[in-house]
Design a protein around this motif. Structure first.
Motif, PDB file in Angstrom:
ATOM      1  N   HIS A   7       0.836  -1.204   0.000  1.00  0.00           N
ATOM      2  CA  HIS A   7       0.000   0.000   0.000  1.00  0.00           C
ATOM      3  C   HIS A   7       0.869   1.252   0.000  1.00  0.00           C
ATOM      4  CE1 HIS A   7      -3.425   2.556   0.903  1.00  0.00           C
ATOM      5  NE2 HIS A   7      -2.732   3.098   1.883  1.00  0.00           N
ATOM      6  N   HIS A   9       0.881   5.620  -1.311  1.00  0.00           N
ATOM      7  CA  HIS A   9       0.242   6.771  -1.969  1.00  0.00           C
ATOM      8  C   HIS A   9       1.239   7.493  -2.860  1.00  0.00           C
ATOM      9  CE1 HIS A   9      -3.535   6.797   0.387  1.00  0.00           C
ATOM     10  NE2 HIS A   9      -2.786   6.143   1.248  1.00  0.00           N
ATOM     11  N   GLU A  71      -7.992   2.123  -0.348  1.00  0.00           N
ATOM     12  CA  GLU A  71      -8.306   1.881   1.009  1.00  0.00           C
ATOM     13  C   GLU A  71      -9.676   2.458   1.348  1.00  0.00           C
ATOM     14  OE1 GLU A  71      -4.971   4.828   2.436  1.00  0.00           O
ATOM     15  OE2 GLU A  71      -6.246   4.428   4.167  1.00  0.00           O
ATOM     16  N   HIS A 139      -4.341  -2.021   6.857  1.00  0.00           N
ATOM     17  CA  HIS A 139      -3.076  -1.376   6.505  1.00  0.00           C
ATOM     18  C   HIS A 139      -2.650  -0.404   7.614  1.00  0.00           C
ATOM     19  CE1 HIS A 139      -2.835   2.882   5.416  1.00  0.00           C
ATOM     20  NE2 HIS A 139      -4.138   2.846   5.320  1.00  0.00           N
ATOM     21  N   ASP A 182       2.899   3.349   2.540  1.00  0.00           N
ATOM     22  CA  ASP A 182       1.786   4.287   2.759  1.00  0.00           C
ATOM     23  C   ASP A 182       2.258   5.692   2.356  1.00  0.00           C
ATOM     24  OD1 ASP A 182      -0.764   5.094   3.415  1.00  0.00           O
ATOM     25  OD2 ASP A 182      -0.433   5.091   5.571  1.00  0.00           O
TER      26      ASP A 182
HETATM   27 ZN    ZN Z   1      -3.043   4.910   2.940  1.00  0.00          ZN
END
Ligand code: ZN
Length: 229
Positions: A7, A9, A71, A139, A182
């Motif tokens: 995961h 971004h 998410e 997550h 993340d």
């Molecule tokens: Zn996230």
């Protein structure tokens, strides 16, 4: 290549998406991109107009490069900050949106990537109600070992990033472990190294476990499957 970062971004990773599942929002920019993406409504985006967005997400969800739904999730701290500004009880809307993601995940047979803050009882309730076939991955898990154990007992997978509680990390068996960047500024290799040291493992061994877990968990979703919109 099989992703080791479950995961992120960081969209710059889209140039190197073989290693990461990139979280993407609407409007989706990566329909032509090669790689691995997830799509969903983040709990911070909770509002009354979610159904139109969800209809779009359901269309995108069947694309082969979308490997997970999310998410999505529940966040009571965010709700507390927002609640008095809106008339409709916001947590109820958040739960409705979460339920829509659960159904979407089951329908297109792709795992759920979940953001959960101070709402683990409700999340476990949802899992017991829906009894999903698809894996549910929490997550950015930063909670304690007791919460980790309760979630593991219900079949959840836990994904750890830059910050975590050591005892919780050590509670998770290899087969339920994921790792992520993340929004961290650290590179995935740095986080893997840190977690490998805590787990008394080598980086190579941990990468092997992560790839195995990805294959096992995401095996219902592969690029060879014929999808139609
Ligand atoms: Zn996230």
């Amino acid at each position: 290549m099989i992703p080791i970062d479950i995961h992120t971004h960081h969209t710059e990773n889209t140039e190197n998406t073989e290693n990461a599942v990139v979280n993407t929002n609407l409007p989706i920019k990566h329909t032509d991109a090669k790689g691995y993406f997830s799509i969903g409504i983040h709990p911070y985006q909770t509002d009354e107009h979610w159904e139109e967005q969800m209809a779009l997400i359901q269309q995108y969800a069947i694309l082969p490069q979308i490997v997970a739904i999310g998410e999505c999730g529940l966040d009571k701290i965010w709700i507390k900050q927002k609640e008095n500004k809106l008339q409709q009880p916001l947590f109820e809307i958040q739960k409705q949106i979460m339920k829509a993601h659960i159904l979407c995940s089951e329908k297109c047979r792709k795992p759920l990537i979940i953001h959960c803050v101070k709402a683990f009882n409700e999340l476990i309730e949802l899992k017991k109600t829906f009894r999903p076939d698809m894996p549910w991955i929490i997550h950015g898990f930063r909670n304690n070992a007791n919460i980790a154990r309760a979630l593991l007992a219900e079949g959840f997978y836990l994904s750890f990033g830059e910050y975590f509680q050591e005892e919780a990390l050590l509670t998770v068996p290899d087969s339920r472990l994921f790792i992520e960047t993340d929004e961290s500024k650290l590179h995935i290799e740095q986080i893997i190294n840190k977690i490998a040291a805590y787990r008394n493992s080598s980086q190579e061994k941990l990468v092997h476990i992560l790839r195995q877990n990805y294959v096992h968990t995401f095996s219902n979703c592969n690029e060879q499957t014929a999808y139609t919109l």
